[in-house]
Design an enzyme around this catalytic site. Structure first.
Site, PDB file in Angstrom:
ATOM      1  N   PRO A   1      -2.667   1.240  19.984  1.00 38.74           N
ATOM      2  CA  PRO A   1      -1.215   1.016  20.000  1.00 38.74           C
ATOM      3  C   PRO A   1      -0.638   1.265  21.391  1.00 38.74           C
ATOM      4  O   PRO A   1      -1.101   2.152  22.114  1.00 38.74           O
ATOM      5  CB  PRO A   1      -0.688   2.075  19.011  1.00 38.74           C
TER       6      PRO A   1
ATOM      7  N   HIS B   1      -1.369  -2.097  11.888  1.00 39.81           N
ATOM      8  CA  HIS B   1      -1.687  -1.010  12.825  1.00 39.81           C
ATOM      9  C   HIS B   1      -1.123   0.330  12.367  1.00 39.81           C
ATOM     10  O   HIS B   1      -1.640   1.387  12.745  1.00 39.81           O
ATOM     11  CB  HIS B   1      -1.187  -1.365  14.225  1.00 39.81           C
ATOM     12  N   LEU B   2      -0.084   0.293  11.554  1.00 45.11           N
ATOM     13  CA  LEU B   2       0.441   1.538  10.987  1.00 45.11           C
ATOM     14  C   LEU B   2      -0.348   1.941   9.741  1.00 45.11           C
ATOM     15  O   LEU B   2      -0.496   3.127   9.440  1.00 45.11           O
ATOM     16  CB  LEU B   2       1.920   1.378  10.633  1.00 45.11           C
ATOM     17  N   GLN B   3      -0.854   0.933   9.062  1.00 49.96           N
ATOM     18  CA  GLN B   3      -1.563   1.112   7.795  1.00 49.96           C
ATOM     19  C   GLN B   3      -2.613   2.225   7.868  1.00 49.96           C
ATOM     20  O   GLN B   3      -2.611   3.171   7.069  1.00 49.96           O
ATOM     21  CB  GLN B   3      -2.238  -0.225   7.479  1.00 49.96           C
ATOM     22  N   ASP B   4      -3.518   2.151   8.837  1.00 50.89           N
ATOM     23  CA  ASP B   4      -4.602   3.145   8.886  1.00 50.89           C
ATOM     24  C   ASP B   4      -4.131   4.485   9.440  1.00 50.89           C
ATOM     25  O   ASP B   4      -4.705   5.527   9.118  1.00 50.89           O
ATOM     26  CB  ASP B   4      -5.786   2.619   9.694  1.00 50.89           C
ATOM     27  N   GLN B   5      -3.057   4.481  10.257  1.00 47.27           N
ATOM     28  CA  GLN B   5      -2.579   5.731  10.856  1.00 47.27           C
ATOM     29  C   GLN B   5      -1.982   6.685   9.825  1.00 47.27           C
ATOM     30  O   GLN B   5      -1.978   7.902  10.026  1.00 47.27           O
ATOM     31  CB  GLN B   5      -1.527   5.436  11.924  1.00 47.27           C
TER      32      GLN B   5
ATOM     33  N   HIS C   1     -10.334  -0.799   9.203  1.00 45.50           N
ATOM     34  CA  HIS C   1      -9.948   0.503   9.756  1.00 45.50           C
ATOM     35  C   HIS C   1      -9.329   1.379   8.660  1.00 45.50           C
ATOM     36  O   HIS C   1      -9.617   2.579   8.571  1.00 45.50           O
ATOM     37  CB  HIS C   1      -8.939   0.320  10.900  1.00 45.50           C
TER      38      HIS C   1
END
Length: 364
Positions: A130, A293-297, A319
């Site tokens: 990110p 990209h927020l999904q796995d965080q 991920h």
């Protein structure tokens, strides 16, 4: 000493995600780890400078014992102790992502004995990670829904290949994480972003990226207003040469999704802008409340939260599947992923649910 949990770092996504999730949870739970086949799924297996600096910082944070950790290592042993907080430094000495350093450290310092101040050095706008703007504009609002805040001061931006960026992260410990419920995306109410150039690169590249992104978005969004800030980074606030763009979509229910792209030698600026816009449009199409990209965080926070979390997302990435696998393995949290029942034509969204373990900070 208790037996160590053995982790195969070569399964599923086979990269740094396994290292970050498993060592952060090890630190939080006091569980010793032996990780082998580190980044076996990558073209250059083993620890890179960014992973090594993150591990060393974690070990410092919890007064841990770290064995076998050097650049290129494919096996480490980690035995954590109590998370202390305080001032710590992680320096990749490369363009390794400071945002990935934040991903591994934030969950741990939330449960520290005292406030933490972390100086993170490396790349702020790096490939395969990110951008720092994403962390501030997309991850930070989600953090607040989980019941925590952090202060992030971007002292200097740094770009590939040398990095040189500096970010000062301040985090105050909490007692527990709150569960989240993000199921209603709502309508897009605002499109905005940031196109930048730094170093010797000309200002018109930023303008060309912003113009191309705006045209692409307005073709699909019915000429909705798009406000992209065009920036020439001040010399004292950026190290090296770089250009890129990140665009955000804010919705009526408070969701924020993003698309971004970085410039590369030989790639026209308008192509970079169009790439970022198309990534954002792809995220909006699936109807989820978070982008890929927020999904796995958020998986690690869902696992630790005190209660039942639900999040509507697009198709679940490898991920995210990897993060879920290791979160379940190490915390005993239970996740379920099901196709969402209410979908409009053309949408493909899923519901990720988790019964969190209700991790409690022992210092409260």
């Amino acid at each position: 000493m208790a037996a160590k949990v053995e982790i195969d770092g070569g399964i599923m996504e086979g990269g740094g995600q396994i290292l970050r999730v498993s060592t952060a949870l090890s630190c939080l739970l006091g569980t010793g780890l032996k990780i082998s086949n580190i980044r076996a799924g990558r073209s250059s297996p083993g620890l890179r400078p960014q992973h090594l600096s993150g591990l060393q910082m974690l070990s410092d944070l919890c007064d841990g014992c770290l064995e076998g950790a050097k650049v290129g290592s494919t096996e480490i042993v980690f035995q954590p102790s109590r998370i202390q907080g305080g001032k710590h430094l992680a320096d990749t000495k490369t363009a390794g992502s400071v945002c990935l350093l934040m991903q591994v450290s934030i969950p741990c310092v939330l449960f520290a004995a005292s406030p933490s101040e972390l100086l993170l050095k490396g790349g702020t706008n790096a490939e395969m990670a990110p951008q720092i703007d994403y962390t501030l504009q997309v991850f930070k609002p989600i953090a607040e829904k989980f019941g925590f805040q952090f202060d992030c001061n971007v002292k200097r931006r740094g770009y590939y290949p040398k990095g040189g960026g500096e970010v000062l992260l301040k985090v105050t410990p909490i007692k527990q994480l709150l569960p989240i419920d993000l199921m209603q995306r709502g309508n897009v109410t605002k499109l905005y972003g940031r196109a930048f150039v730094a170093g010797v690169l000309p200002y018109h590249l930023a303008k060309d990226m912003a113009s191309a992104a705006t045209r692409c978005l307005q073709r699909e969004m019915g000429n909705m207003a798009v406000d992209i800030q065009v920036v020439k980074e001040p010399q004292d606030k950026a190290f090296g040469n770089g250009n890129g763009i990140i665009i955000f979509a804010e919705t009526s229910t408070g969701c924020v999704l993003a698309g971004s792209a970085l410039g590369k030698r030989g790639v026209p600026a308008d192509k970079v802008g169009t790439e970022a816009a198309e990534l954002l449009l792809k995220s909006l199409q699936h109807g989820g409340c978070v982008d890929e990209h927020l999904q796995d965080q958020i998986i690690i926070f869902m696992a630790l939260a005190n209660g039942h979390s639900r999040v509507r997302s697009g198709p679940v990435t490898l991920h995210t599947q990897t993060a879920i696998h290791f979160a379940e393995m190490l915390t005993k949290a239970k996740f379920t992923v099901n196709k969402s029942s209410e979908q409009e034509p053309g949408q493909e969204s899923f519901t990720i649910e988790c019964e969190g373990i209700g991790m409690t900070n022992p210092n409260f």
